[in-house]
Design a protein around this motif. Structure first.
Motif, PDB file in Angstrom:
ATOM      1  N   UNK A 158       0.806  -1.218   0.000  1.00 42.15           N
ATOM      2  CA  UNK A 158       0.000   0.000   0.000  1.00 42.15           C
ATOM      3  C   UNK A 158       0.834   1.260   0.000  1.00 42.15           C
ATOM      4  N   UNK A 159       0.163   2.369  -0.258  1.00 45.92           N
ATOM      5  CA  UNK A 159       0.806   3.687  -0.257  1.00 45.92           C
ATOM      6  C   UNK A 159      -0.152   4.693   0.358  1.00 45.92           C
ATOM      7  N   UNK A 160       0.355   5.482   1.274  1.00 51.16           N
ATOM      8  CA  UNK A 160      -0.351   6.642   1.815  1.00 51.16           C
ATOM      9  C   UNK A 160       0.443   7.878   1.431  1.00 51.16           C
ATOM     10  N   UNK A 161      -0.243   8.925   0.984  1.00 49.97           N
ATOM     11  CA  UNK A 161       0.428  10.150   0.544  1.00 49.97           C
ATOM     12  C   UNK A 161      -0.233  11.366   1.176  1.00 49.97           C
ATOM     13  N   UNK A 162       0.585  12.369   1.492  1.00 49.43           N
ATOM     14  CA  UNK A 162       0.059  13.659   1.946  1.00 49.43           C
ATOM     15  C   UNK A 162       0.729  14.778   1.156  1.00 49.43           C
ATOM     16  N   UNK A 218      -2.512   5.819  10.543  1.00 49.34           N
ATOM     17  CA  UNK A 218      -3.236   4.917   9.642  1.00 49.34           C
ATOM     18  C   UNK A 218      -2.366   3.715   9.289  1.00 49.34           C
ATOM     19  N   UNK A 219      -1.098   3.978   8.971  1.00 47.12           N
ATOM     20  CA  UNK A 219      -0.191   2.878   8.627  1.00 47.12           C
ATOM     21  C   UNK A 219      -0.029   1.921   9.799  1.00 47.12           C
ATOM     22  N   UNK A 220       0.130   2.467  10.995  1.00 55.44           N
ATOM     23  CA  UNK A 220       0.313   1.619  12.181  1.00 55.44           C
ATOM     24  C   UNK A 220      -0.951   0.798  12.447  1.00 55.44           C
ATOM     25  N   UNK A 221      -2.121   1.416  12.282  1.00 49.97           N
ATOM     26  CA  UNK A 221      -3.382   0.680  12.469  1.00 49.97           C
ATOM     27  C   UNK A 221      -3.468  -0.508  11.508  1.00 49.97           C
ATOM     28  N   UNK A 222      -3.051  -0.302  10.275  1.00 54.38           N
ATOM     29  CA  UNK A 222      -3.149  -1.360   9.270  1.00 54.38           C
ATOM     30  C   UNK A 222      -2.109  -2.463   9.479  1.00 54.38           C
ATOM     31  N   UNK A 223      -0.950  -2.092  10.006  1.00 49.46           N
ATOM     32  CA  UNK A 223       0.174  -3.026  10.046  1.00 49.46           C
ATOM     33  C   UNK A 223       0.400  -3.665  11.401  1.00 49.46           C
ATOM     34  N   UNK A 224      -0.302  -3.210  12.417  1.00 52.72           N
ATOM     35  CA  UNK A 224      -0.173  -3.828  13.739  1.00 52.72           C
ATOM     36  C   UNK A 224      -0.607  -5.292  13.670  1.00 52.72           C
ATOM     37  N   UNK A 225       0.230  -6.161  14.184  1.00 52.53           N
ATOM     38  CA  UNK A 225      -0.054  -7.589  14.145  1.00 52.53           C
ATOM     39  C   UNK A 225       0.463  -8.287  12.907  1.00 52.53           C
ATOM     40  N   UNK A 226       0.957  -7.524  11.934  1.00 55.94           N
ATOM     41  CA  UNK A 226       1.514  -8.106  10.721  1.00 55.94           C
ATOM     42  C   UNK A 226       2.991  -8.450  10.937  1.00 55.94           C
ATOM     43  N   UNK A 227       3.524  -9.291  10.060  1.00 55.63           N
ATOM     44  CA  UNK A 227       4.927  -9.681  10.138  1.00 55.63           C
ATOM     45  C   UNK A 227       5.677  -9.227   8.887  1.00 55.63           C
ATOM     46  N   UNK A 228       6.992  -9.218   8.990  1.00 57.86           N
ATOM     47  CA  UNK A 228       7.866  -8.873   7.857  1.00 57.86           C
ATOM     48  C   UNK A 228       7.421  -7.564   7.195  1.00 57.86           C
ATOM     49  N   UNK A 229       7.236  -6.551   8.008  1.00 59.57           N
ATOM     50  CA  UNK A 229       6.788  -5.247   7.507  1.00 59.57           C
ATOM     51  C   UNK A 229       7.977  -4.499   6.891  1.00 59.57           C
ATOM     52  N   UNK A 283       4.811  -2.897   2.601  1.00 56.22           N
ATOM     53  CA  UNK A 283       4.380  -4.257   2.292  1.00 56.22           C
ATOM     54  C   UNK A 283       4.530  -5.061   3.588  1.00 56.22           C
ATOM     55  N   UNK A 284       3.871  -6.185   3.646  1.00 58.85           N
ATOM     56  CA  UNK A 284       4.025  -7.055   4.808  1.00 58.85           C
ATOM     57  C   UNK A 284       3.864  -8.515   4.414  1.00 58.85           C
ATOM     58  N   UNK A 285       4.434  -9.385   5.213  1.00 60.40           N
ATOM     59  CA  UNK A 285       4.274 -10.825   5.004  1.00 60.40           C
ATOM     60  C   UNK A 285       5.278 -11.473   4.098  1.00 60.40           C
ATOM     61  N   UNK A 286       6.133 -10.676   3.447  1.00 62.38           N
ATOM     62  CA  UNK A 286       7.094 -11.228   2.492  1.00 62.38           C
ATOM     63  C   UNK A 286       8.481 -10.613   2.720  1.00 62.38           C
TER      64      UNK A 286
END
Length: 286
Positions: A158-162, A218-229, A283-286
Motif C-alpha cells: 500500500x501507499x499513503x500520501x500527503x 493509519x499505517x500503524x493501524x493497518x500493520x499492527x499484528x503483521x509480520x515482515x513489515x 508491504x508485509x508478510x514477504x
C-alpha cells in the motif's frame, strides 16, 4: 550471489534505489516527462533533484506519458540476452498506460518468454515487490513462481500520501477546483490512499503536521499484528519529513519491521503529486 535465469524489468516510477537495482540486475524502462518543447526520459535525462528545482520556478507545468512500444521492446530484448525468460513488474494500470504498452511490446516479441505483472502500486511499494521477487529469482524460483510471488504481494502492499499543496492534484484531475480552493483557504491537507490500484482521498486533516502524524497512525493501524513489515518513506523534495514519518512508524511497529528505507519519487510521479509531498509505502508478510 547466483545468477538468475530470469531477467527483471520495472519502470522508472518505482524510483528503485541503486542498491536494489544493482543487486538483482534490474533493468528500468523510463517513462517520459514533457516540459514545453522538451522531452526527458524519467531518471535518465532528468534526476528528481533537478526536476524539483526547476519545478519551483518554471511557469510551464510538465506533463507525463508512458514509454513507447519501441522503447519497451528494446529494453525487454536487452534483458533477454543471457537469460531464459523475462519478468516485467510495472506500475498500476489504473495510474498509467505502462502496463498496457508493455503487454503490446511482449506480443510483438513471440520469440521471447515474457511475463508481465500489473502490481497495482508504484514508487517504493513497487520497489519492495521488485526486491522480493529478485531475491526469489536469486534463490532459484521459476518464472511462474516469481510472477506468482509478485501477485501474492499485491494485497499486502500500500501507499499513503500527503501532498503539501493541492494544485498538482487538481491539474491531474484528482480533485476539483473548488475543493482545491477551499482546502487551500482552510489549510486542509489531504491524505491519499492507494486503493485497488488507484489513488483515492482517505481523509483531510487541518495542518501539515497533523496530516503527517495521521498518516503514520493509519499505517500503524493497518500493520499492527503483521509480520515482515517493510516501510518506505517517499518524498517529493521533502526528505527530512519522509524520514521522520518512516522512523515514527517503524518505532511504533517495533520488531515487526524488517526494512526501512527513504527515497525520492520519480519526476513523472512528482509531476502529479507536486513538491513537498510525503508518502509512506509498505508491504508485509514477504
Amino acid at each position: 550471489m547466483t545468477q538468475s535465469n530470469i531477467a527483471l524489468i520495472t519502470d522508472s516510477t518505482a524510483a528503485l534505489p541503486d542498491e536494489i537495482r544493482q543487486r538483482y540486475d534490474v533493468l528500468i524502462v523510463p517513462t517520459m516527462l514533457h516540459w514545453g518543447a522538451q522531452s526527458y526520459r524519467d531518471g535518465v535525462d532528468i534526476s528528481p533533484q533537478a526536476f524539483f528545482e526547476r519545478l519551483k520556478t518554471d511557469p510551464v507545468h510538465p506533463t507525463t506519458s508512458a514509454f513507447s512500444i519501441g522503447s519497451a521492446q528494446e529494453i525487454y530484448r536487452q534483458a533477454a540476452t543471457g537469460h531464459t525468460s523475462v519478468l516485467g513488474l510495472h506500475i498500476s494500470s489504473k495510474l498509467s498506460g505502462v502496463y498496457e504498452i508493455a503487454q503490446q511490446a511482449r506480443d510483438l516479441m513471440p520469440d521471447l518468454t515474457v511475463k508481465i505483472v500489473d502490481t497495482r502500486v508504484t514508487a517504493m511499494a513497487l520497489g519492495f515487490v521488485v526486491q522480493q521477487v529478485g531475491e526469489a529469482c536469486e534463490a532459484g524460483a521459476s518464472l511462474d513462481e516469481a510472477a506468482a510471488l509478485a501477485q501474492a504481494m499485491i494485497p499486502n502492499a500500500g501507499i499513503l500520501l500527503s501532498p503539501e499543496v493541492l494544485t498538482y492534484l487538481q491539474r491531474g484531475g484528482r480533485i476539483g477546483a473548488a475543493a482545491a480552493m477551499v482546502g487551500g483557504l482552510l489549510d486542509l491537507k489531504p491524505i491519499l490512499d492507494l486503493q485497488d490500484g488507484m489513488l483515492k482521498p482517505l481523509e483531510r486533516v487541518r495542518s501539515r503536521k497533523k496530516a503527517l502524524a495521521r498518516m503514520v497512525d493509519v499505517a500503524v493501524e493497518r500493520l499492527t499484528g503483521k509480520t515482515k513489515v517493510r516501510l518506505g518513506g517517499v518524498h517529493a523534495n521533502a526528505e527530512d519529513e519522509a524520514r521522520a514519518v518512516a522512523q515514527a512508524a517503524a518505532e511504533r511497529l517495533g520488531s515487526a519491521v524488517v526494512q526501512t528505507t527513504v527515497c525520492p519519487v520519480s519526476p513523472t510521479v512528482g509531476a502529479h503529486i507536486g513538491p513537498g509531498t510525503v508518502g509512506l509505502c509498505y508491504t508485509w508478510g514477504f
